[in-house]
Scaffold this motif. Structure first.
Motif: not given
Length: 193
Positions: A93-114
């Motif tokens: 669960t920690e790894a899955v949560e970490g992966r979900r958080k990474i995906m969320e942060l990547e989405g935020i980064i992509e939004g900030k890049d735009k």
């Protein structure tokens, strides 16, 4: 397990496998006499119980397979198992949560890049507008300088003309004074008489 059947001992010490087959003995619930009519409700209930038996048998077999074949491994504290399509997936669960958080942060980064891209375009547009306005201002300042120089030149010419005009006026006044002293009539002077 796996429907391999039962082992029977033969004479002479060898073993013989006999395949297990489902029993064909009629159960008390599924027994019917050929002469009695079958109602749709009893047929549906029989079908439902058969489906339940098949599902329970599938679950039992799946459990036995999972016990026999290791489909989960632990690497560096993360439990991994074979998921859909035969690919390994992290189950911790920690790894899955970490992966979900990474995906969320990547989405935020992509939004900030735009957003940065958009702001960069806006900055470029604003810079070009500012440069155009600065050029217009330079042109207007040059025009103002030229106009001011023209005004200064015109004022100097006007001052020179005033000086010349004042000299003519003074000369005219001196001539009139001389004419009066000599008694000449100014209206007849130079009139051809």
């Amino acid at each position: 397990p796996f429907g391999l059947g039962k082992k029977k001992k033969k004479k002479g010490g060898s073993e013989e496998h006999t395949p297990s087959t489902p029993s064909k003995e009629p159960s008390s619930s599924s027994a019917s006499t050929p002469s009695s009519p079958t109602s749709p409700i009893s047929t549906a209930s029989k079908a439902g119980s058969v489906v339940k038996e098949v599902v329970s048998e599938q679950e039992r077999l799946k459990s036995e397979i999972e016990d026999l074949v290791p489909l989960k491994i632990t690497l560096d504290g993360n439990v991994m198992s074979v998921g859909e399509g035969g690919k390994w997936e992290i189950m911790e669960t920690e790894a899955v949560e970490g992966r979900r958080k990474i995906m969320e942060l990547e989405g935020i980064i992509e939004g900030k890049d735009k957003e940065i891209s958009s702001l960069s375009l806006a900055t470029t547009s604003t810079t070009s507008t500012t440069n155009a306005m600065a050029f217009k201002l330079e042109v207007l300042l040059d025009m103002l300088s030229i106009s001011r120089a023209d005004v200064t030149k015109t004022e100097r010419m006007l001052e020179k003309e005033r000086i010349v005009s004042d000299e003519y006026r003074k000369e005219l006044e001196r001539v009139l004074k001389v004419c009066e002293e000599k008694g000449w009539d100014v209206g007849t002077v130079g009139g051809g008489g």
